[in-house]
Write a protein that holds these residues in place. Structure first.
Motif, PDB file in Angstrom:
ATOM      1  N   GLY A  98       2.057  26.405 -22.873  1.00 15.82           N
ATOM      2  CA  GLY A  98       2.149  27.814 -23.215  1.00 15.82           C
ATOM      3  C   GLY A  98       2.300  28.744 -22.023  1.00 15.82           C
ATOM      4  O   GLY A  98       2.186  29.956 -22.156  1.00 15.82           O
ATOM      5  N   ALA A  99       2.560  28.198 -20.852  1.00 14.49           N
ATOM      6  CA  ALA A  99       2.743  29.031 -19.661  1.00 14.49           C
ATOM      7  C   ALA A  99       4.068  29.777 -19.739  1.00 14.49           C
ATOM      8  O   ALA A  99       4.972  29.389 -20.471  1.00 14.49           O
ATOM      9  CB  ALA A  99       2.695  28.171 -18.404  1.00 14.49           C
ATOM     10  N   VAL A 100       4.159  30.835 -18.979  1.00 15.76           N
ATOM     11  CA  VAL A 100       5.402  31.604 -18.928  1.00 15.76           C
ATOM     12  C   VAL A 100       6.133  31.378 -17.606  1.00 15.76           C
ATOM     13  O   VAL A 100       7.078  32.078 -17.293  1.00 15.76           O
ATOM     14  CB  VAL A 100       5.133  33.114 -19.151  1.00 15.76           C
ATOM     15  CG1 VAL A 100       4.633  33.353 -20.564  1.00 15.76           C
ATOM     16  CG2 VAL A 100       4.144  33.650 -18.135  1.00 15.76           C
ATOM     17  N   SER A 101       5.684  30.395 -16.822  1.00 20.05           N
ATOM     18  CA  SER A 101       6.366  30.025 -15.586  1.00 20.05           C
ATOM     19  C   SER A 101       6.208  28.517 -15.390  1.00 20.05           C
ATOM     20  O   SER A 101       5.530  27.845 -16.155  1.00 20.05           O
ATOM     21  CB  SER A 101       5.777  30.778 -14.385  1.00 20.05           C
ATOM     22  OG  SER A 101       4.537  30.221 -14.007  1.00 20.05           O
ATOM     23  N   TYR A 102       6.826  28.011 -14.346  1.00 21.40           N
ATOM     24  CA  TYR A 102       6.755  26.586 -14.031  1.00 21.40           C
ATOM     25  C   TYR A 102       5.464  26.207 -13.302  1.00 21.40           C
ATOM     26  O   TYR A 102       5.249  25.054 -12.993  1.00 21.40           O
ATOM     27  CB  TYR A 102       7.933  26.199 -13.116  1.00 21.40           C
ATOM     28  CG  TYR A 102       9.255  26.124 -13.817  1.00 21.40           C
ATOM     29  CD1 TYR A 102       9.624  24.993 -14.529  1.00 21.40           C
ATOM     30  CD2 TYR A 102      10.149  27.180 -13.759  1.00 21.40           C
ATOM     31  CE1 TYR A 102      10.843  24.911 -15.161  1.00 21.40           C
ATOM     32  CE2 TYR A 102      11.375  27.112 -14.389  1.00 21.40           C
ATOM     33  CZ  TYR A 102      11.715  25.972 -15.092  1.00 21.40           C
ATOM     34  OH  TYR A 102      12.916  25.893 -15.715  1.00 21.40           O
ATOM     35  N   GLU A 103       4.610  27.153 -13.001  1.00 25.28           N
ATOM     36  CA  GLU A 103       3.453  26.913 -12.144  1.00 25.28           C
ATOM     37  C   GLU A 103       2.190  26.603 -12.931  1.00 25.28           C
ATOM     38  O   GLU A 103       1.885  27.238 -13.933  1.00 25.28           O
ATOM     39  CB  GLU A 103       3.195  28.143 -11.278  1.00 25.28           C
ATOM     40  CG  GLU A 103       2.070  27.966 -10.288  1.00 25.28           C
ATOM     41  CD  GLU A 103       1.917  29.169  -9.388  1.00 25.28           C
ATOM     42  OE1 GLU A 103       0.773  29.492  -9.047  1.00 25.28           O
ATOM     43  OE2 GLU A 103       2.934  29.792  -9.028  1.00 25.28           O
ATOM     44  N   GLY A 104       1.452  25.606 -12.436  1.00 23.56           N
ATOM     45  CA  GLY A 104       0.152  25.273 -13.001  1.00 23.56           C
ATOM     46  C   GLY A 104      -0.838  24.975 -11.895  1.00 23.56           C
ATOM     47  O   GLY A 104      -0.489  24.959 -10.714  1.00 23.56           O
ATOM     48  N   ASP A 105      -2.079  24.762 -12.280  1.00 21.36           N
ATOM     49  CA  ASP A 105      -3.140  24.404 -11.341  1.00 21.36           C
ATOM     50  C   ASP A 105      -3.593  22.981 -11.639  1.00 21.36           C
ATOM     51  O   ASP A 105      -3.527  22.534 -12.774  1.00 21.36           O
ATOM     52  CB  ASP A 105      -4.362  25.320 -11.513  1.00 21.36           C
ATOM     53  CG  ASP A 105      -4.040  26.769 -11.265  1.00 21.36           C
ATOM     54  OD1 ASP A 105      -3.363  27.060 -10.268  1.00 21.36           O
ATOM     55  OD2 ASP A 105      -4.471  27.611 -12.081  1.00 21.36           O
ATOM     56  N   TRP A 106      -4.080  22.299 -10.612  1.00 21.33           N
ATOM     57  CA  TRP A 106      -4.678  20.998 -10.842  1.00 21.33           C
ATOM     58  C   TRP A 106      -6.061  20.979 -10.214  1.00 21.33           C
ATOM     59  O   TRP A 106      -6.351  21.721  -9.276  1.00 21.33           O
ATOM     60  CB  TRP A 106      -3.825  19.849 -10.299  1.00 21.33           C
ATOM     61  CG  TRP A 106      -3.574  19.837  -8.823  1.00 21.33           C
ATOM     62  CD1 TRP A 106      -2.439  20.271  -8.192  1.00 21.33           C
ATOM     63  CD2 TRP A 106      -4.442  19.364  -7.784  1.00 21.33           C
ATOM     64  NE1 TRP A 106      -2.561  20.097  -6.834  1.00 21.33           N
ATOM     65  CE2 TRP A 106      -3.789  19.538  -6.554  1.00 21.33           C
ATOM     66  CE3 TRP A 106      -5.718  18.803  -7.765  1.00 21.33           C
ATOM     67  CZ2 TRP A 106      -4.350  19.186  -5.340  1.00 21.33           C
ATOM     68  CZ3 TRP A 106      -6.284  18.453  -6.558  1.00 21.33           C
ATOM     69  CH2 TRP A 106      -5.605  18.637  -5.359  1.00 21.33           C
ATOM     70  N   ASP A 107      -6.925  20.154 -10.782  1.00 15.60           N
ATOM     71  CA  ASP A 107      -8.182  19.834 -10.123  1.00 15.60           C
ATOM     72  C   ASP A 107      -8.430  18.344 -10.285  1.00 15.60           C
ATOM     73  O   ASP A 107      -7.970  17.733 -11.248  1.00 15.60           O
ATOM     74  CB  ASP A 107      -9.354  20.687 -10.602  1.00 15.60           C
ATOM     75  CG  ASP A 107      -9.667  20.539 -12.069  1.00 15.60           C
ATOM     76  OD1 ASP A 107      -9.986  19.418 -12.514  1.00 15.60           O
ATOM     77  OD2 ASP A 107      -9.612  21.554 -12.788  1.00 15.60           O
ATOM     78  N   TRP A 108      -9.099  17.777  -9.301  1.00 16.12           N
ATOM     79  CA  TRP A 108      -9.281  16.327  -9.257  1.00 16.12           C
ATOM     80  C   TRP A 108     -10.753  15.996  -9.245  1.00 16.12           C
ATOM     81  O   TRP A 108     -11.532  16.584  -8.493  1.00 16.12           O
ATOM     82  CB  TRP A 108      -8.600  15.784  -8.014  1.00 16.12           C
ATOM     83  CG  TRP A 108      -8.647  14.298  -7.856  1.00 16.12           C
ATOM     84  CD1 TRP A 108      -8.213  13.364  -8.743  1.00 16.12           C
ATOM     85  CD2 TRP A 108      -9.127  13.570  -6.733  1.00 16.12           C
ATOM     86  NE1 TRP A 108      -8.393  12.098  -8.234  1.00 16.12           N
ATOM     87  CE2 TRP A 108      -8.961  12.205  -6.996  1.00 16.12           C
ATOM     88  CE3 TRP A 108      -9.685  13.946  -5.521  1.00 16.12           C
ATOM     89  CZ2 TRP A 108      -9.320  11.215  -6.098  1.00 16.12           C
ATOM     90  CZ3 TRP A 108     -10.042  12.965  -4.623  1.00 16.12           C
ATOM     91  CH2 TRP A 108      -9.862  11.608  -4.913  1.00 16.12           C
TER      92      TRP A 108
END
Length: 118
Positions: A47-57
């Motif tokens: 549902g994002a409006v851009s190609y960018e996301g966050d990750w956490d490990w």
């Protein structure tokens, strides 16, 4: 030092393969809960409006969580996928199982399992 890797996302229920660009900072991956950015069309599934996301490990569980910001959500985010058996830094040839978040509403019967590969 900033680095990056391409990770192929291969869903078990369709013949298509997606790819994300995964970035990290060498100085930050040794912490207890590293996080940074990823980029790719997979963000739109969440549902994002851009190609960018966050990750956490989670290093103890070896799980990489892929998130996208909720549009207008004032800092809230939505889980897109979890990559299991993931280690930092990623190296060529690494592979493992994973799952798309069940809350995505993808019309598939059963689990939304996938394979990931660097």
């Amino acid at each position: 030092m900033r680095r990056g890797a391409n990770i192929n996302i291969i869903p078990d229920w369709t013949p298509q393969t997606g790819q994300i660009d995964f970035v990290w900072d060498d100085a930050k991956i040794s912490g207890p809960h590293p996080e940074d950015k990823w980029f790719g069309r997979l963000a739109f599934i969440g549902g994002a409006v851009s190609y960018e996301g966050d990750w956490d490990w989670d290093p103890a569980a070896k799980k990489l969580h892929l998130w996208v910001p909720v549009p207008g959500g004032d800092g809230h985010r939505h889980l897109v996928a979890v990559l299991d058996q993931f280690a930092l830094p990623p190296t060529a040839g690494m592979t493992g199982p994973g799952v798309l978040a069940p809350t995505l509403g993808i019309p598939v019967i059963g689990d939304l399992t996938l394979t990931w590969r660097v």
